[in-house]
Design an enzyme around this catalytic site. Structure first.
Site, mmCIF file in Angstrom:
data_model
loop_
_atom_site.group_PDB
_atom_site.id
_atom_site.type_symbol
_atom_site.label_atom_id
_atom_site.label_comp_id
_atom_site.label_asym_id
_atom_site.label_seq_id
_atom_site.Cartn_x
_atom_site.Cartn_y
_atom_site.Cartn_z
ATOM 1 N N CYS A 1 44.653 2.324 31.713
ATOM 2 C CA CYS A 1 43.361 1.642 31.555
ATOM 3 C C CYS A 1 42.364 2.331 32.479
ATOM 4 O O CYS A 1 42.708 2.709 33.607
ATOM 5 C CB CYS A 1 43.491 0.170 31.938
ATOM 6 S SG CYS A 1 41.924 -0.728 31.916
ATOM 7 N N THR A 2 41.144 2.457 31.974
ATOM 8 C CA THR A 2 40.116 3.184 32.721
ATOM 9 C C THR A 2 39.832 2.617 34.116
ATOM 10 O O THR A 2 39.401 3.337 35.002
ATOM 11 C CB THR A 2 38.784 3.134 31.953
ATOM 12 O OG1 THR A 2 38.541 1.763 31.578
ATOM 13 C CG2 THR A 2 38.803 4.015 30.738
ATOM 14 N N ASN B 1 41.179 3.749 27.044
ATOM 15 C CA ASN B 1 42.587 3.686 26.610
ATOM 16 C C ASN B 1 42.737 2.821 25.370
ATOM 17 O O ASN B 1 43.497 3.140 24.463
ATOM 18 C CB ASN B 1 43.448 3.101 27.726
ATOM 19 C CG ASN B 1 43.671 4.077 28.857
ATOM 20 O OD1 ASN B 1 44.718 4.682 28.966
ATOM 21 N ND2 ASN B 1 42.673 4.258 29.699
ATOM 22 N N THR B 2 41.999 1.704 25.342
ATOM 23 C CA THR B 2 42.100 0.799 24.199
ATOM 24 C C THR B 2 41.625 1.489 22.926
ATOM 25 O O THR B 2 42.286 1.443 21.889
ATOM 26 C CB THR B 2 41.272 -0.482 24.465
ATOM 27 O OG1 THR B 2 41.726 -1.067 25.694
ATOM 28 C CG2 THR B 2 41.418 -1.471 23.338
ATOM 29 N N GLU C 1 35.778 -4.999 38.092
ATOM 30 C CA GLU C 1 34.335 -5.075 37.825
ATOM 31 C C GLU C 1 33.620 -5.979 38.821
ATOM 32 O O GLU C 1 32.429 -5.815 39.076
ATOM 33 C CB GLU C 1 34.097 -5.528 36.376
ATOM 34 C CG GLU C 1 34.541 -4.447 35.403
ATOM 35 C CD GLU C 1 34.042 -4.599 33.985
ATOM 36 O OE1 GLU C 1 33.396 -5.613 33.679
ATOM 37 O OE2 GLU C 1 34.309 -3.685 33.190
ATOM 38 N N ASP D 1 33.363 5.449 26.183
ATOM 39 C CA ASP D 1 34.135 4.314 26.708
ATOM 40 C C ASP D 1 33.480 3.007 26.276
ATOM 41 O O ASP D 1 32.303 2.976 25.914
ATOM 42 C CB ASP D 1 34.219 4.366 28.246
ATOM 43 C CG ASP D 1 35.081 3.226 28.790
ATOM 44 O OD1 ASP D 1 36.228 3.080 28.337
ATOM 45 O OD2 ASP D 1 34.588 2.447 29.633
HETATM 46 N N1 DGL Z 1 38.054 0.822 28.839
HETATM 47 C C1 DGL Z 1 39.110 -0.143 28.580
HETATM 48 C C2 DGL Z 1 40.463 0.580 28.580
HETATM 49 O O1 DGL Z 1 40.632 1.641 29.157
HETATM 50 C C3 DGL Z 1 39.105 -1.274 29.588
HETATM 51 C C4 DGL Z 1 37.898 -2.183 29.464
HETATM 52 C C5 DGL Z 1 37.815 -2.914 28.143
HETATM 53 O O2 DGL Z 1 38.713 -3.734 27.835
HETATM 54 O O3 DGL Z 1 36.851 -2.658 27.420
HETATM 55 O O4 DGL Z 1 41.392 0.092 27.982
#
Ligand code: DGL
Length: 275
Positions: A188-189, A77-78, A153, A13
């Site tokens: 998104c996580t 997810n990104t 966060e 991640d």
């Molecule tokens: N881990 C990212 C996601 O799931 C969210 C945090 C980020 O933007 O790095 O899209």
């Protein structure tokens, strides 16, 4: 007695959020051990370009493979939306992203064949979820919710500010033809931490699909079919061994990570990734 070797799964991640996926993996697939890579020095990924995200994610995936991962879970997810193909090309082990499992679960859950997806700016711009859903005959609208990651966060997942912000985003997403959408995908996580709040805000007929949980189920199925050499019930039940690698402060990862994982984080090591 020779102990059966437990499968080792690498979880990647951009930072802390992927710990929500790890949490589900531990619950659903406890027969594996996990090594987690959080690219905390370079987060957020959600506002970065596809080229940058792919470069970072491929480096991290290779690090996990070199450290013994026999399967990679791209919890971000990104990174999944923007770089899954590049990560797969650069890896010699199976790679599972979060978009396909989330989309498959959403498709199965939607009666009206209309779904709302929320995620980062980059995930939404890639249309990865819309494409995956379209392939299953589902119409999707995607809504970027960039303020939700920093709110989570900050530890404000239950705060009235988070509620107000989420309400605005959801009102903008559930409009027009999508007023009748019956599934909301958390793309998104960080969003699983907002689930109780989102559940209160969406119309009563809406099912929330969490891609963390959907992905853990896919991984668990793959483990049962392929990787495991499990010989006893005892071994299957044993608690997974967890190891964490982060590119920024170990101390901060321990402190922040606990709210995502839901339990204390112990074995953390700082790593520098050479590009
Ligand atoms: N881990 C990212 C996601 O799931 C969210 C945090 C980020 O933007 O790095 O899209």
């Amino acid at each position: 007695m020779i102990r059966p070797r437990r499968p080792c799964i690498g979880v990647f991640d951009s930072g802390f959020g992927g710990l929500t996926v790890l949490k589900e993996l531990i619950a659903i697939a406890p027969e594996a051990d996990y090594i987690y890579f959080g690219d905390t020095a370079r987060l957020p990924y959600g506002s970065k370009s596809a080229e940058t995200v792919a470069r970072y994610a491929v480096g991290a995936a290779q690090y996990l493979e070199q450290h013994g991962a026999q399967m990679l879970v791209i919890a971000c997810n990104t990174a999944t939306a923007l770089a899954l193909d590049q990560i797969k090309q650069a890896s010699s082990v199976p790679v599972v992203g979060v978009v396909e499992p989330g989309a498959a679960r959403a498709a199965a859950a939607s009666q009206v064949r209309r779904v709302v997806v929320i995620g980062t700016e980059a995930t939404v711009s890639s249309h990865a979820y819309a494409k995956a859903l379209q392939a299953q005959g589902i119409e999707a609208t995607e809504k970027a919710c960039p303020l939700l990651v920093p709110l989570v966060e900050e530890g404000w997942a239950k705060h009235t500010i988070a509620e107000q912000v989420a309400r605005i985003y959801l009102d903008q997403a559930f409009i027009g033809d999508f007023k009748s959408a019956d599934v909301l995908v958390l793309g998104c996580t960080h969003y699983p931490l907002l689930k109780p709040l989102l559940q209160k805000l969406v119309p009563a007929h809406v099912t929330i699909v969490d891609s963390a949980d959907s992905t853990a189920r896919v991984v668990s199925d793959l483990l049962r079919k392929g990787l495991p050499k499990l010989s006893s019930e005892t071994e299957r039940r044993r608690i997974p061994r967890l190891e964490f690698f982060v590119t920024d402060s170990v101390e901060k990862f321990r402190r922040m990570g606990e709210q995502f994982l839901g339990s204390p984080i112990e074995d953390v090591e700082h790593v520098e990734l050479k590009e």
